[in-house]
Design a protein around this motif. Structure first.
Motif: not given
Length: 290
Positions: A273-290
């Protein structure tokens, strides 16, 4: 918009999860506007379940309601987890697909209808496997067609979660709202344990399951857009906010190259779970201001 919880006093809320599908649909629509289509008195039920000795439910486990959200025409499709685990069969799936297709027809004529799908399903109903899979494909096609005109908002509250072909339908939504109690995955934990063995995944390890596929994990890794508290008013507010955002410039399912690139960074042997967060966090951050 941040994926963090909307702050409200912990002890002063009404659980959305504890509501039935009909109550959930009513709670999301403006007060006094709820109108059910193909309700229990219409006796729309599966013809296949009696052959299995299963007692039918006269709305086949799906509630379709029309009304308004913030004064705008809306349709809500709510799946009842208490009936057959929220599974999708010929009739229940056709109700969802038909409701979305009617909304699409209105949108194409210039009358925008806001669509909401309340996911609470283990996927296709095994007693109606081929028919269920076919109608799930119709649901997915309707979501893709609709989201060109209006945001399609999905909600995964809990406790069943969203699995199987309906998890793909949820992924196609313009915005996906989840609680920490919700779960989202292609295969359910019990199915993975059954097929791959307990060494692969122990379905009884609840903490591990929620670390892998729980609402918080899905929000942090960008597979859901809003993580909220289990509260009726908060869910209602989140759905209204999702529509206020408008149609995304790029839907999550269209951003294939970015997701493939990130999957390429993951070592299946050491995935966590931690490695998934590290890899995909930039995707999540990019969705914040959609």
């Amino acid at each position: 918009m941040s994926t963090t919880d909307v702050a409200i006093p912990t002890l002063l809320h009404d659980s959305f999860i504890e509501l039935s599908a009909r109550e959930r649909a009513r709670a999301l629509l403006d007060a006094g506007t709820f109108r059910e289509l193909l309700g229990p008195f219409d006796r729309i039920e599966s013809p296949w379940l009696p052959m299995q000795g299963i007692v039918c439910q006269v709305d086949d486990g799906v509630v379709i309601a029309r009304g308004t959200i913030d004064g705008e025409p809306a349709v809500v499709a709510a799946i009842e987890s208490a009936f057959q685990g929220g599974s999708i069969g010929e009739v229940s799936g056709s109700k969802i697909a038909g409701a979305l297709e009617l909304a699409l027809r209105d949108c194409e004529r210039g009358r925008i209808v806001r669509p909401v799908v309340l996911f609470e399903t283990g996927g296709v109903r095994l007693q109606e496997a081929n028919l269920g899979l076919a109608v799930i494909a119709e649901i997915q096609a309707a979501i893709i067609a609709l989201r060109r005109h209006v945001p399609v908002v999905g909600v995964i509250a809990g406790m069943v979660g969203c699995f199987g072909g309906m998890s793909l339908a949820a992924a196609l939504c313009s915005y996906l709202v989840v609680t920490k109690q919700g779960r989202l995955g292609m295969n359910g934990p019990e199915v993975i344990e059954q097929e791959a063995g307990i060494d692969e995944l122990d379905a009884s390890d609840r903490r591990r399951i929620w670390q892998l596929i729980g609402g918080e994990q899905r929000a942090v890794t960008g597979l859901a857009d809003m993580l909220i508290q289990d509260d009726v008013a908060t869910v209602h507010h989140a759905v209204r906010q999702a529509f206020a955002r408008g149609v995304p410039a790029t839907h999550r399912s269209e951003d294939v190259a970015a997701y493939l690139a990130r999957l390429g960074e993951i070592d299946p042997v050491t995935v966590s779970p931690e490695s998934m967060r590290a890899v995909f966090r930039s995707v999540a951050d990019g969705k914040e201001n959609v």
